[in-house]
Design a protein around this motif. Sequence first.
Motif, PDB file in Angstrom:
ATOM      1  N   TYR A 241       0.915  -1.100   0.226  1.00  0.00           N
ATOM      2  CA  TYR A 241       0.097   0.258  -0.378  1.00  0.00           C
ATOM      3  C   TYR A 241       0.519   1.221   0.106  1.00  0.00           C
ATOM      4  O   TYR A 241       2.210   1.597  -0.061  1.00  0.00           O
ATOM      5  N   SER A 242       0.390   2.230  -1.034  1.00  0.00           N
ATOM      6  CA  SER A 242       0.403   3.857  -0.561  1.00  0.00           C
ATOM      7  C   SER A 242      -0.196   4.530   0.075  1.00  0.00           C
ATOM      8  O   SER A 242      -1.556   4.496  -0.551  1.00  0.00           O
ATOM      9  N   ILE A 243      -0.124   4.716   1.489  1.00  0.00           N
ATOM     10  CA  ILE A 243      -0.881   5.996   1.487  1.00  0.00           C
ATOM     11  C   ILE A 243      -0.770   7.441   2.150  1.00  0.00           C
ATOM     12  O   ILE A 243       0.331   7.425   2.487  1.00  0.00           O
ATOM     13  N   ASP A 244      -0.949   8.407   0.789  1.00  0.00           N
ATOM     14  CA  ASP A 244      -1.020   9.476   1.523  1.00  0.00           C
ATOM     15  C   ASP A 244      -1.873  10.275   1.871  1.00  0.00           C
ATOM     16  O   ASP A 244      -2.542  10.405   1.971  1.00  0.00           O
ATOM     17  N   ILE A 245      -1.337  11.072   3.045  1.00  0.00           N
ATOM     18  CA  ILE A 245      -2.490  12.155   3.463  1.00  0.00           C
ATOM     19  C   ILE A 245      -1.637  13.670   3.177  1.00  0.00           C
ATOM     20  O   ILE A 245      -0.822  13.880   3.661  1.00  0.00           O
ATOM     21  N   GLU A 246      -2.503  15.175   2.453  1.00  0.00           N
ATOM     22  CA  GLU A 246      -1.824  16.015   2.748  1.00  0.00           C
ATOM     23  C   GLU A 246      -2.813  16.711   4.649  1.00  0.00           C
ATOM     24  O   GLU A 246      -4.608  16.975   4.095  1.00  0.00           O
ATOM     25  N   ALA A 247      -2.787  17.591   4.843  1.00  0.00           N
ATOM     26  CA  ALA A 247      -3.338  18.022   6.358  1.00  0.00           C
ATOM     27  C   ALA A 247      -2.733  19.753   6.199  1.00  0.00           C
ATOM     28  O   ALA A 247      -1.980  19.800   6.938  1.00  0.00           O
ATOM     29  N   CYS A 248      -3.952  20.096   5.808  1.00  0.00           N
ATOM     30  CA  CYS A 248      -3.766  21.608   6.233  1.00  0.00           C
ATOM     31  C   CYS A 248      -4.415  22.355   7.474  1.00  0.00           C
ATOM     32  O   CYS A 248      -5.715  21.907   7.666  1.00  0.00           O
ATOM     33  N   ILE A 249      -3.930  22.939   8.195  1.00  0.00           N
ATOM     34  CA  ILE A 249      -4.236  22.571   9.630  1.00  0.00           C
ATOM     35  C   ILE A 249      -4.067  24.913   9.663  1.00  0.00           C
ATOM     36  O   ILE A 249      -2.899  24.477  10.192  1.00  0.00           O
ATOM     37  N   ALA A 250      -5.088  25.165   9.666  1.00  0.00           N
ATOM     38  CA  ALA A 250      -5.544  26.963   9.865  1.00  0.00           C
ATOM     39  C   ALA A 250      -4.796  26.524  11.895  1.00  0.00           C
ATOM     40  O   ALA A 250      -5.260  26.379  11.850  1.00  0.00           O
ATOM     41  N   ASP A 251      -5.009  28.245  11.383  1.00  0.00           N
ATOM     42  CA  ASP A 251      -4.945  28.941  12.788  1.00  0.00           C
ATOM     43  C   ASP A 251      -5.784  28.007  14.263  1.00  0.00           C
ATOM     44  O   ASP A 251      -6.638  28.035  13.959  1.00  0.00           O
ATOM     45  N   GLY A 252      -4.844  28.436  15.059  1.00  0.00           N
ATOM     46  CA  GLY A 252      -5.700  27.900  16.482  1.00  0.00           C
ATOM     47  C   GLY A 252      -6.546  26.653  16.099  1.00  0.00           C
ATOM     48  O   GLY A 252      -7.224  25.997  16.843  1.00  0.00           O
ATOM     49  N   ALA A 253      -6.516  25.919  14.991  1.00  0.00           N
ATOM     50  CA  ALA A 253      -7.109  24.480  14.511  1.00  0.00           C
ATOM     51  C   ALA A 253      -6.348  23.146  15.484  1.00  0.00           C
ATOM     52  O   ALA A 253      -4.782  23.012  15.811  1.00  0.00           O
TER      53      ALA A 253
ATOM     54  N   GLY B 168       4.628  -1.445   3.036  1.00  0.00           N
ATOM     55  CA  GLY B 168       3.783  -0.193   2.987  1.00  0.00           C
ATOM     56  C   GLY B 168       5.017   0.916   2.715  1.00  0.00           C
ATOM     57  O   GLY B 168       5.726   0.840   3.480  1.00  0.00           O
ATOM     58  N   ILE B 169       4.181   1.903   1.939  1.00  0.00           N
ATOM     59  CA  ILE B 169       4.964   3.632   2.342  1.00  0.00           C
ATOM     60  C   ILE B 169       4.114   4.493   2.611  1.00  0.00           C
ATOM     61  O   ILE B 169       2.547   4.315   1.701  1.00  0.00           O
ATOM     62  N   THR B 170       3.635   5.186   3.662  1.00  0.00           N
ATOM     63  CA  THR B 170       2.607   6.607   3.852  1.00  0.00           C
ATOM     64  C   THR B 170       3.293   7.360   3.838  1.00  0.00           C
ATOM     65  O   THR B 170       4.856   8.167   4.095  1.00  0.00           O
ATOM     66  N   HIS B 171       3.378   8.506   3.908  1.00  0.00           N
ATOM     67  CA  HIS B 171       3.563   9.869   4.021  1.00  0.00           C
ATOM     68  C   HIS B 171       2.675  11.164   4.566  1.00  0.00           C
ATOM     69  O   HIS B 171       1.392  10.576   4.240  1.00  0.00           O
ATOM     70  N   VAL B 172       2.473  11.337   5.691  1.00  0.00           N
ATOM     71  CA  VAL B 172       1.412  12.569   6.219  1.00  0.00           C
ATOM     72  C   VAL B 172       2.549  14.242   5.557  1.00  0.00           C
ATOM     73  O   VAL B 172       3.411  14.135   6.396  1.00  0.00           O
ATOM     74  N   PHE B 173       1.969  14.410   5.467  1.00  0.00           N
ATOM     75  CA  PHE B 173       2.253  16.278   4.506  1.00  0.00           C
ATOM     76  C   PHE B 173       1.460  16.950   5.410  1.00  0.00           C
ATOM     77  O   PHE B 173       0.164  17.385   5.379  1.00  0.00           O
ATOM     78  N   ALA B 174       1.666  17.193   6.598  1.00  0.00           N
ATOM     79  CA  ALA B 174       1.372  18.613   7.632  1.00  0.00           C
ATOM     80  C   ALA B 174       1.433  20.230   7.469  1.00  0.00           C
ATOM     81  O   ALA B 174       2.830  20.338   8.011  1.00  0.00           O
ATOM     82  N   ARG B 175       1.135  20.908   7.646  1.00  0.00           N
ATOM     83  CA  ARG B 175       1.001  22.395   7.301  1.00  0.00           C
ATOM     84  C   ARG B 175       0.461  22.916   7.997  1.00  0.00           C
ATOM     85  O   ARG B 175      -0.534  22.999   8.248  1.00  0.00           O
ATOM     86  N   LEU B 176       1.106  23.283   9.627  1.00  0.00           N
ATOM     87  CA  LEU B 176       0.670  24.781  10.376  1.00  0.00           C
ATOM     88  C   LEU B 176      -0.070  25.656  10.733  1.00  0.00           C
ATOM     89  O   LEU B 176       1.414  26.570  10.414  1.00  0.00           O
TER      90      LEU B 176
END
Lengths: 252, 439
Positions: free
Chosen positions: B215-227, B243-251
């Motif tokens: 599996y290849s499972i990626d998540i892109e998460a944009c976490i706005a102010d105060g979230a 399996g390979i996973t990526h989590v990209f998170a911008r805070l």
Amino acid sequence: MLEIKNLHVKLEEEDKAILKGVDLTVEAGKVHAIMGPNGSGKSTLAYVLSGRDGYEVTEGTISLEGEELLDMEPEERAAAGLFLAFQYPVEIPGVGNMTFLRTAVNAQRKARGEPEMSSGDFLKLIRAKAKDLKIEPDMLKRPVNVGFSGGEKKRNEILQMAMLEPRMCVLDETDSGLDVDAMKLVADGVNALRDANRGFLVITHYQRLLDHIKPDVVHIMSDGRIIKSGGPELALEVEQNGYADILAEVQA
Amino acid sequence: MSAPAVAKTRAARREAKLAATAARLENHPLPQGGGWLGRARVAALARLKGMGLPERRDEYWRFTNPARLADDAVTPAALFDASDEVDEFDGIDRLKLVFVDGVFDAQASDDLALEGIEIARLAEAGGRDIHWAQDLYGALEAEGQSPVERPLAARNSAYARDGVLIRVSAKPSKPVSLIYRRSSPEGAAVLHHVIRLEPGAELTLLENGPAAARYSIDIEACIADGAALHHVRAQGRDHERSGITHVFARLGEGSVFKSFTLSANGAVLRNEAVVWLNGKGGSAHIAGAAMGDGAFHHDDTVFVTHAAPDCESRQVFKKVLRNGAVGVFQGKILVDQIAQLTDGYQISQSLLLDETSQFLAKPELEIYADDVKCSHGSTSGEIDADQLFYLRARGLPLDDAQGLLVLAFLAEALEEIDSNELADDMRHRLEGWVNRHRR
């Protein structure tokens, strides 16, 4: 209760004899004290009794209520009723004190074919015993011995002893690092456990602990042997004259 | 060899790699579907062609052979019978979204309606105007290609066939739970999720199950102010899967991202996390507990960038390895010049239960601000003999004593889970594993 016969022990890693023929019998209901200068083999005796790695018994036997102790794993010795209060209690981060004690109590019960103690009963019991030893409830929740002061660690040992209710208690330098008040608390804890069915072996360098835990028999250990045994007065003699006089007397 | 000759060799090697990648991709047309998603896929494919598929000699793949993750052919993995345990998160009230062999299963899933949250299925999203997702899909992945290339993430963006787009505008009453099931010992699943948390919103995202043989499972998460985004995942127990996973998170400012991953068994597993702290006072905690017995290769690769002042980040990774299992940790904290008062922490530890297992760690700090607090540590050790003896002297049988110490070792990673209910669930998994894998 505990019978040690002609015990010879050397270090596993090197050819160094530490115990050179120890004979000792502790009867049920009695408190025996072992005193002796540093390096005489007192702590080694405690470790060999509890089954710690690193020692090799080259000769002799140890039996607890007729059972041969040297054939048993450390946990089997514990289940058979032997308890060692450590000179340096070990810190175990990540394991709660209460969880640890409950696991230990129930492991021993299981080994003896007894039913497990319910968590309600356990909680009630440990709270009462902790209170007697002035152990704060917070100390029960913290990881085993982590961040405990010297006195707290020793009190924690006595709490374990009280919970596990062993037949034979070995206390290794339990007074080391304790101030007078802490020593009294520990001694009270020990005295509360004295009864006709339980034996004690109290290992100590100084006489002062024996002011609080009155021994029936005192042994002097030197160079891996018990060189003299006597009543409580022997401890006082050591206190007044040091070990040198006794050593000289025995050698003469 | 002279310097220009080396440079030429390197350039030539790269050229060969790109040519090989282009040739391989010829046989893999992009999934159907036009609109914004089609355009994002084309862009991702171009990125992938510009980087080439990963090879063992790539620096970022020094400790983990990417072949099994990157090859065209998928190594089959026998289905695992996990019926000796209830599924993860069982008994927790949650919105269930089920994927079987990498495809959303509407019948097995709950109704997608939940107050405070919009959910759309990726496979149906291309033609629709989903403005809150379309500028995000592939965007964080693209940003995450620098300073280190992550070609398998670009491949995921290009080829993902399914996934969910989630927009959270409030605090939904229950977690969203992504459940991955597999019915075949063969085949691959490629899933891509986009999550947008609007200012002040909160979401708990759960993932569990083995998804596919690969599996290849990626998540892109944009976490706005105060979230705040809380992410807890358990990757199943199938032994042979990869399996390979990526989590990209911008805070954003004052936002929170907490991610915990439980991994047990698996032939080759790599979890990458790429986190940017872009607003003042953000907090990111990335943690993992991994347990491997035998043919197990587990890689945690984490890159946290402090791009704003006053942020805090923690990386806590623990691995228990035995019978030749291999653990890898590559973790980096990058502190930009602007990111004063950064508080960064990183710890990676392994407990080796025998001499055949190994742990490879590459912890890195790169700091350009002058007023920061950053610490990192990495250790590899065996069970402490004094602790073991102490427990046994109190009557614990050797196996029980060892198990207790293994759980104690893993405890620090579990502490990164905020919810007691979820932490307990994960703890029970660990206990189960420890009990099954006694000497």
